[in-house]
Write a protein that holds these residues in place. Sequence first.
Motif, PDB file in Angstrom:
ATOM      1  N   GLY A 117     -22.936  -7.190  -9.531  1.00  0.00           N
ATOM      2  CA  GLY A 117     -23.410  -8.308  -8.734  1.00  0.00           C
ATOM      3  C   GLY A 117     -24.435  -7.859  -7.702  1.00  0.00           C
ATOM      4  N   SER A 118     -24.239  -6.675  -7.151  1.00  0.00           N
ATOM      5  CA  SER A 118     -25.192  -6.169  -6.154  1.00  0.00           C
ATOM      6  C   SER A 118     -26.562  -5.951  -6.779  1.00  0.00           C
ATOM      7  N   ASP A 257     -26.313 -17.313  -6.116  1.00  0.00           N
ATOM      8  CA  ASP A 257     -25.501 -16.139  -6.432  1.00  0.00           C
ATOM      9  C   ASP A 257     -24.184 -16.645  -6.996  1.00  0.00           C
TER      10      ASP A 257
END
Length: 445
Positions: A117-118, A257
């Motif tokens: 995810g980062s 996100d």
Amino acid sequence: MKLDNPLTGTMVSLDDWWMPFTANRQFKAAPRLLAKAEGMYYWTPDGRQILDGTAGLWCVNAGHNRKPIVEAIQKQAATMDYAPPFQLGHPVAYEAATAVANLAPAGMRHVFFVNSGSEAADTAIKMALAYHRAKGEPSRRIIIGRERGYHGVNIGGTMAGGIPGNRKVWPAMMAGVDHIRSTHDLARNAFSQGMPAHGAEFADELDRLVAFHDPSNIAALIVEPMAGSAGVLIPPQGYLEKLAATCRKHGILLIFDEVISGFGRLGTPFAAHYFNITPDILTCAKAINNAAVPLGAVLASDAVHDAIVNSAPEGAIEFLHGYTYSGHPLACAAVVATQKLYAEEKTFDRAREVAPYWQQALHSLKGARHVIDIRNLGLVGGIELEARAGSPGKRGLEAHIKCFEAGALVRCTADILALSPPLVIEHAQIDRIVDTIRGALQSID
Ligand SMILES: Cc1ncc(COP(=O)(O)O)c(C=O)c1O
């Protein structure tokens, strides 16, 4: 302290793994360890069963160790362990991209693989900057995030993120970002069921920043449509629509996100479908392949993809970005198998069907000791505890530990208990989680 690894038969020390987001010294003095998983459960090394109220870390949506996923990974590992993704391709990565694209909001079929995810957040930010440059507006460089937002821990995500503790050690990275306020509003919204009625006007903050910086300098707004990591913050009714409209009006890209909201958490493929808002860029990870092998993805709209790709000279690499493990064969094999499983078992529908029971069960904790708010949406829950005077976060951690000792995994973010079970959870298991939390709260000061 030593620990037996039953797979290798080795006695291992706890000293050498510097653990992430962990109070290492405190933890290693009294570790909470997991050794095995299946379905809705973990087991500790000494054989205690733990009901998983968090799908690992918001990621094991189909339940643990699902056979078709395990077998797909094994088969791929035995066929081709690794293939370089730069100027070379392999079938399973294309198949995985199509499986994800088939779930994407309309017009967002361009899938860029990353490992987490980062990395997805940082890739999305770079994509937004590349888009504006390709469109002849390179001055659009400011990224706007939101207070209490979480977009992982790489440089872009740390900058755009809004959790003070995650930012304060790296002030030099904080140029070129600004933040709108969080929507947390206990005074008006405590104990809301589903989306809170108050707070659409928090989106007006974006207008203020647009006027302040001028649209010609702003590249993108990045938000979690439903914020999880900073304590489960559900968007107020009408709020996301307003943000999206402001972005459109000023040519600012909207990045959702969806690292935790993707793949059925709200009963739809993505939160974008749930809220009926299509962003320009969408990030995801975790449940994309039931977290069986690390993988994330960035989905780009046709407009973003085409602007970047078509502005490069013929034969040139259009987006100078990518990772050694982008589209890793094992991770992609897990995507294909996971998405097939979700479709066959109608996992997202199941989440939608069980959500009303989940809501009612969680809200039965209203009045339980220390509870000052309960929030829910889809199969997400947040239970906010009153912070103990002078030691914020302690009560939340103690509740997490008590629940673990009583056989349920419940996450804590400071004094907020966060719940996100596998989407295959049964009613009786929901009851058990709620009862365990009630008992834990009763037993702590
Ligand atoms: C919304 C959001 N974005 C990004 C991330 C970072 O993902 P990862 O830990 O895979 O880098 C997370 C992790 O929980 C998240 O919740």
